[in-house]
Scaffold this motif. Structure first.
Motif, mmCIF file in Angstrom:
data_model
loop_
_atom_site.group_PDB
_atom_site.id
_atom_site.type_symbol
_atom_site.label_atom_id
_atom_site.label_comp_id
_atom_site.label_asym_id
_atom_site.label_seq_id
_atom_site.Cartn_x
_atom_site.Cartn_y
_atom_site.Cartn_z
ATOM 1 N N SER A 6 10.400 2.550 21.279
ATOM 2 C CA SER A 6 10.780 2.342 20.108
ATOM 3 C C SER A 6 9.729 1.963 18.980
ATOM 4 C CB SER A 6 12.004 1.200 20.048
ATOM 5 O OG SER A 6 11.345 0.094 20.407
ATOM 6 N N LEU A 7 10.241 2.052 17.776
ATOM 7 C CA LEU A 7 9.359 1.489 16.721
ATOM 8 C C LEU A 7 8.920 0.072 16.984
ATOM 9 C CD1 LEU A 7 8.006 1.586 13.925
ATOM 10 C CD2 LEU A 7 10.145 1.234 12.898
ATOM 11 N N ASP A 8 9.816 -0.704 17.474
ATOM 12 C CA ASP A 8 9.351 -2.102 17.874
ATOM 13 C C ASP A 8 8.396 -1.953 19.012
ATOM 14 O OD1 ASP A 8 11.344 -3.233 15.974
ATOM 15 O OD2 ASP A 8 12.944 -3.442 17.632
ATOM 16 N N ASP A 9 8.354 -1.324 19.750
ATOM 17 C CA ASP A 9 7.345 -1.114 21.044
ATOM 18 C C ASP A 9 6.072 -0.616 20.254
ATOM 19 O OD1 ASP A 9 9.103 -1.824 23.042
ATOM 20 O OD2 ASP A 9 9.685 0.100 23.043
ATOM 21 N N LEU A 10 6.037 0.272 19.275
ATOM 22 C CA LEU A 10 4.826 0.547 18.764
ATOM 23 C C LEU A 10 4.328 -0.423 18.153
ATOM 24 C CD1 LEU A 10 4.232 3.817 16.431
ATOM 25 C CD2 LEU A 10 3.608 1.402 15.642
ATOM 26 N N PRO A 16 -1.978 -7.894 18.729
ATOM 27 C CA PRO A 16 -2.179 -8.535 17.304
ATOM 28 C C PRO A 16 -3.368 -8.203 16.583
ATOM 29 C CG PRO A 16 -3.405 -9.934 19.450
ATOM 30 C CD PRO A 16 -2.751 -8.590 19.727
ATOM 31 N N SER A 17 -3.875 -7.096 16.970
ATOM 32 C CA SER A 17 -5.022 -6.535 16.242
ATOM 33 C C SER A 17 -4.667 -6.122 15.005
ATOM 34 C CB SER A 17 -5.999 -5.759 17.121
ATOM 35 O OG SER A 17 -5.155 -4.789 17.439
ATOM 36 N N PHE A 18 -3.486 -5.568 14.883
ATOM 37 C CA PHE A 18 -3.219 -4.773 13.827
ATOM 38 C C PHE A 18 -1.573 -5.098 13.170
ATOM 39 C CE2 PHE A 18 -1.882 -1.369 10.929
ATOM 40 C CZ PHE A 18 -3.179 -0.956 10.245
ATOM 41 N N ASP A 19 -1.330 -5.802 12.259
ATOM 42 C CA ASP A 19 -0.168 -5.937 11.823
ATOM 43 C C ASP A 19 0.540 -5.046 10.779
ATOM 44 O OD1 ASP A 19 2.185 -8.021 11.280
ATOM 45 O OD2 ASP A 19 1.648 -7.848 9.248
ATOM 46 N N VAL A 20 1.904 -4.816 11.405
ATOM 47 C CA VAL A 20 2.522 -3.694 10.718
ATOM 48 C C VAL A 20 3.834 -4.565 9.863
ATOM 49 C CG1 VAL A 20 4.063 -1.604 11.046
ATOM 50 C CG2 VAL A 20 2.252 -2.073 12.410
ATOM 51 N N SER A 21 3.784 -4.383 8.591
ATOM 52 C CA SER A 21 4.679 -4.874 7.763
ATOM 53 C C SER A 21 6.095 -4.418 7.806
ATOM 54 C CB SER A 21 4.130 -5.101 6.282
ATOM 55 O OG SER A 21 4.263 -3.534 5.677
ATOM 56 N N ARG A 22 6.998 -5.198 7.275
ATOM 57 C CA ARG A 22 8.491 -4.610 7.298
ATOM 58 C C ARG A 22 8.388 -3.523 6.438
ATOM 59 N NH1 ARG A 22 12.536 -3.972 10.169
ATOM 60 N NH2 ARG A 22 12.241 -6.087 10.927
ATOM 61 N N GLU A 23 7.831 -3.247 5.218
ATOM 62 C CA GLU A 23 7.955 -2.135 4.589
ATOM 63 C C GLU A 23 7.203 -0.708 5.210
ATOM 64 O OE1 GLU A 23 5.908 -0.590 0.218
ATOM 65 O OE2 GLU A 23 5.352 -2.647 1.063
ATOM 66 N N THR A 24 5.953 -1.149 5.854
ATOM 67 C CA THR A 24 5.341 -0.189 6.740
ATOM 68 C C THR A 24 6.328 0.210 7.935
ATOM 69 O OG1 THR A 24 3.216 -0.843 5.969
ATOM 70 C CG2 THR A 24 3.443 0.636 7.969
ATOM 71 N N ARG A 25 7.049 -0.477 8.389
ATOM 72 C CA ARG A 25 7.956 -0.025 9.343
ATOM 73 C C ARG A 25 8.980 0.846 8.811
ATOM 74 N NH1 ARG A 25 8.956 -3.643 14.044
ATOM 75 N NH2 ARG A 25 11.006 -3.222 13.784
ATOM 76 N N LEU A 91 -1.218 11.318 8.704
ATOM 77 C CA LEU A 91 -0.032 10.846 7.619
ATOM 78 C C LEU A 91 0.465 9.569 8.206
ATOM 79 C CD1 LEU A 91 1.671 11.133 5.231
ATOM 80 C CD2 LEU A 91 3.132 12.812 6.504
ATOM 81 N N VAL A 92 0.610 9.420 9.559
ATOM 82 C CA VAL A 92 0.761 7.742 10.095
ATOM 83 C C VAL A 92 -0.610 6.859 9.621
ATOM 84 C CG1 VAL A 92 0.906 6.496 12.153
ATOM 85 C CG2 VAL A 92 2.119 8.763 12.247
ATOM 86 N N LEU A 93 -1.625 7.341 9.673
ATOM 87 C CA LEU A 93 -2.783 6.523 9.324
ATOM 88 C C LEU A 93 -2.727 6.274 7.785
ATOM 89 C CD1 LEU A 93 -5.486 8.254 11.257
ATOM 90 C CD2 LEU A 93 -4.589 6.090 11.956
ATOM 91 N N ALA A 94 -2.251 7.275 6.980
ATOM 92 C CA ALA A 94 -2.041 6.952 5.390
ATOM 93 C C ALA A 94 -0.863 5.896 5.215
ATOM 94 C CB ALA A 94 -1.926 7.984 4.599
ATOM 95 N N ILE A 95 0.148 5.885 6.002
ATOM 96 C CA ILE A 95 1.203 4.796 5.809
ATOM 97 C C ILE A 95 0.831 3.594 6.455
ATOM 98 C CG2 ILE A 95 3.507 4.372 7.058
ATOM 99 C CD1 ILE A 95 4.072 7.217 6.795
ATOM 100 N N LEU A 96 -0.102 3.565 7.310
ATOM 101 C CA LEU A 96 -0.435 2.160 8.034
ATOM 102 C C LEU A 96 -1.671 1.697 7.066
ATOM 103 C CD1 LEU A 96 -0.680 2.946 11.848
ATOM 104 C CD2 LEU A 96 1.024 1.604 10.309
ATOM 105 N N GLY A 97 -1.870 2.377 5.875
ATOM 106 C CA GLY A 97 -2.944 1.774 5.006
ATOM 107 C C GLY A 97 -4.486 2.489 4.735
ATOM 108 N N VAL A 98 -4.697 3.605 5.314
ATOM 109 C CA VAL A 98 -5.957 4.244 5.128
ATOM 110 C C VAL A 98 -5.710 4.821 3.859
ATOM 111 C CG1 VAL A 98 -7.427 5.944 6.087
ATOM 112 C CG2 VAL A 98 -6.226 4.661 7.793
ATOM 113 N N ALA A 99 -6.771 4.548 3.037
ATOM 114 C CA ALA A 99 -6.444 4.691 1.337
ATOM 115 C C ALA A 99 -6.775 6.186 1.208
ATOM 116 C CB ALA A 99 -7.089 3.626 0.754
#
Length: 214
Positions: A6-10, A16-25, A91-99
């Motif tokens: 699931s998304l939670d599993d992702l 802990p090396s990369f945090d996914v915010s609630r907005e990004t989720r 597109l996943v990388l862009a959502i995760l913050g690659v500018a």
């Protein structure tokens, strides 16, 4: 019975090396919903993989994000994704913050899907609905590709966009060694390998110091 990835599993796999915010989720969930909606008519991904899309597509793409953060000192590297398809990985990388993400997808239906996802997830990306060979070259810091072509072909397409510090990040499968051997006959490069967290048979290749053999 084993529960589906699931998304939670992702998010747990990236921590802990990369945090996914609630907005990004929420944006990733919106992306997944659009993929499910468009898939029956557009065949964006292999049908058998849709049931496992969070692992097979989203995690497979997202695992590049912490690696890019770790191995690129640029605050906002320019990323070029070749053969973007349904948006994996760029597109996943862009959502995760690659500018600064540029996506090349010649298939008009897939390009339309990419634009829809970008708009509905408020993701700023540049999408070129043309062949990479026809795109006017500009300097990029990172080249990505997934399930698109051989390493040899990808480097040929990427070369006009490369500078001395460009890194190529390719998501590959069991034929990675075979592809690298073939590519080494035509290209000079240094190679780093990283285990895939989404597929035990997969490997992530980081290629640097790329130049054609004379």
């Amino acid at each position: 019975m084993t529960s589906r990835f699931s998304l939670d599993d992702l998010c747990a796999a990236l921590a802990p090396s990369f945090d996914v915010s609630r907005e990004t989720r929420d944006r990733l969930a919106r992306y997944a919903g659009l993929l499910e909606k468009w898939q029956p008519a557009q065949n964006l991904v292999a049908g058998a993989t849709l049931q496992e899309m969070w692992r097979r597509h989203f995690l497979d793409s997202a695992q590049l994000a912490p690696l890019i953060v770790r191995y690129r000192s640029d605050q906002a590297p320019v990323l070029l994704d070749i053969g973007s398809g349904a948006g994996f990985p760029a597109l996943v990388l862009a959502i995760l913050g690659v500018a600064d993400v540029h996506m090349v997808e010649a298939n008009q239906r897939k390009a339309a899907f990419l634009r829809t996802v970008a708009r509905e997830t408020s993701t700023n990306v540049t999408i070129y609905d043309q062949r990479i060979e026809d795109l006017a070259a500009f300097p990029v810091d990172i080249v990505t590709a997934r399930a698109c072509a051989s390493v040899t072909q990808l480097l040929g397409w990427a070369w006009p966009f490369c500078h001395d510090e460009t890194q190529a990040w390719f998501l590959k499968g069991e034929k990675a060694d075979e592809e690298l051997t073939e590519a080494a006959a035509m290209w000079k490069m240094s190679v780093d390998r990283f285990d895939s967290v989404s597929d035990p048979r997969g490997v992530i290749l980081r290629l640097q110091h790329i130049s054609p053999r004379s």
